[in-house]
Design a protein around this motif. Structure first.
Motif, PDB file in Angstrom:
ATOM      1  N   LEU A 163      14.927  20.309 -20.622  1.00 54.70           N
ATOM      2  CA  LEU A 163      16.262  19.864 -21.054  1.00 54.70           C
ATOM      3  C   LEU A 163      17.118  21.060 -21.472  1.00 54.70           C
ATOM      4  CD1 LEU A 163      17.841  17.171 -21.615  1.00 54.70           C
ATOM      5  CD2 LEU A 163      17.187  17.446 -23.989  1.00 54.70           C
ATOM      6  N   VAL A 164      16.527  21.953 -22.264  1.00 58.07           N
ATOM      7  CA  VAL A 164      17.279  23.143 -22.713  1.00 58.07           C
ATOM      8  C   VAL A 164      17.637  24.024 -21.514  1.00 58.07           C
ATOM      9  CG1 VAL A 164      17.173  25.240 -24.122  1.00 58.07           C
ATOM     10  CG2 VAL A 164      16.244  23.113 -25.007  1.00 58.07           C
ATOM     11  N   LEU A 217      12.320  17.654 -15.392  1.00 61.69           N
ATOM     12  CA  LEU A 217      12.650  16.621 -16.372  1.00 61.69           C
ATOM     13  C   LEU A 217      12.261  15.236 -15.865  1.00 61.69           C
ATOM     14  CD1 LEU A 217      13.987  16.980 -19.115  1.00 61.69           C
ATOM     15  CD2 LEU A 217      16.199  16.630 -18.046  1.00 61.69           C
ATOM     16  N   MET A 230       5.711  21.391 -24.705  1.00 64.86           N
ATOM     17  CA  MET A 230       7.033  20.762 -24.876  1.00 64.86           C
ATOM     18  C   MET A 230       7.844  20.851 -23.581  1.00 64.86           C
ATOM     19  SD  MET A 230       8.167  21.696 -28.690  1.00 64.86           S
ATOM     20  CE  MET A 230       7.110  21.265 -30.053  1.00 64.86           C
ATOM     21  N   ILE A 231       7.247  20.360 -22.517  1.00 62.06           N
ATOM     22  CA  ILE A 231       7.860  20.513 -21.188  1.00 62.06           C
ATOM     23  C   ILE A 231       9.222  19.821 -21.093  1.00 62.06           C
ATOM     24  CG2 ILE A 231       7.584  20.031 -18.728  1.00 62.06           C
ATOM     25  CD1 ILE A 231       4.515  20.135 -19.289  1.00 62.06           C
ATOM     26  N   SER A 232       9.287  18.570 -21.550  1.00 60.45           N
ATOM     27  CA  SER A 232      10.562  17.862 -21.366  1.00 60.45           C
ATOM     28  C   SER A 232      11.666  18.514 -22.188  1.00 60.45           C
ATOM     29  CB  SER A 232      10.409  16.380 -21.711  1.00 60.45           C
ATOM     30  OG  SER A 232       9.792  16.235 -22.955  1.00 60.45           O
ATOM     31  N   GLY A 233      11.341  18.947 -23.404  1.00 63.18           N
ATOM     32  CA  GLY A 233      12.344  19.633 -24.232  1.00 63.18           C
ATOM     33  C   GLY A 233      12.772  20.935 -23.590  1.00 63.18           C
ATOM     34  N   MET A 251      11.487  31.502 -25.297  1.00 69.28           N
ATOM     35  CA  MET A 251      10.710  30.383 -25.856  1.00 69.28           C
ATOM     36  C   MET A 251      10.568  29.253 -24.835  1.00 69.28           C
ATOM     37  SD  MET A 251       9.647  31.191 -28.719  1.00 69.28           S
ATOM     38  CE  MET A 251       8.864  29.627 -28.995  1.00 69.28           C
ATOM     39  N   VAL A 252      11.699  28.841 -24.248  1.00 66.04           N
ATOM     40  CA  VAL A 252      11.626  27.716 -23.308  1.00 66.04           C
ATOM     41  C   VAL A 252      10.896  28.129 -22.028  1.00 66.04           C
ATOM     42  CG1 VAL A 252      13.620  26.442 -24.184  1.00 66.04           C
ATOM     43  CG2 VAL A 252      13.969  28.131 -22.411  1.00 66.04           C
TER      44      VAL A 252
END
Lengths: 163, 171
Positions: A85-86, A141, A79-82, A69-70
């Motif tokens: 982060l993950v 990030l 959702m690049i920053s999320g 998913m990421v």
């Protein structure tokens, strides 16, 4: 002058875009390999001897999909920053686990890109590789501007096409 | 056209965290769905857990009981091979055991093979019923042509509980 140029190049959103695609592809690949063999991945996780037994199977089921998913999110710019982060969080945890197993001399396979227990045992090179990936995650990030992202493409191009 | 206000640092961090949580939940949800429909799905607990995994991996290998291991040891007819990591080994192990984690088998193979040929039974052990190290080591030794090899399941704990001789440091 030269220094400023190097700094601006290092903080470039284009470099961040490259890292996004690279890390995204790595995570999608690593996730798919584990999805194909959940039992092998459970075994690889178990060999680290740091997780409680009840957590191994749920993690072996979920972690590969989270990676996919990421990874897909980073490639598509969703959702690049999320995602970054993950990815960075996971890489930091992986680094601790790998260093721990090296210090304890477990001689186990990494389970990073292969679920086979008979794969080559982890070396310090795996730590260096992991930390390099972590650096890329942090770069995304900090400096990503959402270039070549699907949401931006839809936002800017589609209204023009529909006109 | 409305112009968006630039985000502050705190807002960006909060946004990244929420996105991260969303991605993790979505991944977990997809994982649960796919695991439920796939034919070789993994049980969340129970069957397919490391304990049953370790048991299934022992198939084709001969186990040894505590009593038999002890009598072979007393008759000096056994070589205990501790498959755990060196730190655990140094903290305590079965008296006279050799430390050989599965990844380091190659360095000890020659010696173990000679001792097996001299008539010793090679007994691999680690700690915990779900520990796969002794099984992995026994399988590798067997594949390398060493015989007889037996697996002493949950060896370290059972040996200690029985009060049989142990030692610290050593080979």
């Amino acid at each position: 002058m030269m220094r400023a140029r190097i700094i601006s190049w290092l903080a470039s959103p284009f470099l961040s875009l490259l890292f996004r695609w690279f890390l995204g592809a790595i995570f999608v690949y690593a996730g798919l390999v584990k999805i194909a063999d959940p039992l092998g991945f459970a075994h690889a996780l178990y060999n680290y001897h740091i997780l409680p037994a009840w957590l191994i199977n749920p993690l072996a089921i979920c972690l590969p999909w989270i990676e996919v998913m990421v990874g897909a999110g980073l490639i598509a710019g969703i959702m690049i920053s999320g995602g970054a982060l993950v990815v960075s969080g996971l890489l930091a945890v992986f680094a601790v686990a790998i260093v721990g197993s090296l210090i304890r001399g477990l001689g186990i396979a990494c389970g990073c890109f292969s679920t086979s227990a008979s794969a080559e045992p982890i070396t310090w090179l795996a730590v260096v590789r992991d930390l390099a990936f972590l650096g890329m995650g942090v770069h995304i990030l900090l400096f990503d501007q959402g270039y070549a992202s699907l949401p931006r493409f839809i936002q800017t191009r589609l209204p023009k096409i529909s006109k | 056209m409305k112009r968006r206000k630039p985000r502050t640092g705190t807002q960006s961090i909060r946004r990244a965290i929420w996105q991260g949580v969303f991605l993790v939940c979505l991944g977990a949800l997809l994982a649960a769905g796919f695991n439920a429909v796939r034919p070789n799905g993994l049980a969340w607990k129970g069957a397919g857990s490391p304990i049953s995994l370790a048991a299934s991996q022992r198939q084709g290998l001969e186990e040894i009981s505590l009593g038999e291991a002890r009598s072979l040891s007393q008759a000096d007819k056994a070589l205990f091979v501790d498959a755990r990591d060196p730190v655990s080994f140094h903290e305590g192990h079965i008296k006279g055991a050799l430390n050989c984690p599965p990844g380091e088998m190659e360095s000890y193979l020659q010696g173990i093979r000679l001792l097996a040929r001299a008539g010793l039974v090679i007994i691999t052990y680690c700690d915990g019923v779900d520990c796969p190290l002794s099984t992995e080591l026994a399988r590798s030794l067997q594949q390398a042509g060493v015989a007889p090899v037996r697996v002493f399941v949950d060896g370290w704990s059972r040996w200690q509980k029985a009060g049989y001789p142990t030692e610290k440091r050593g080979r």
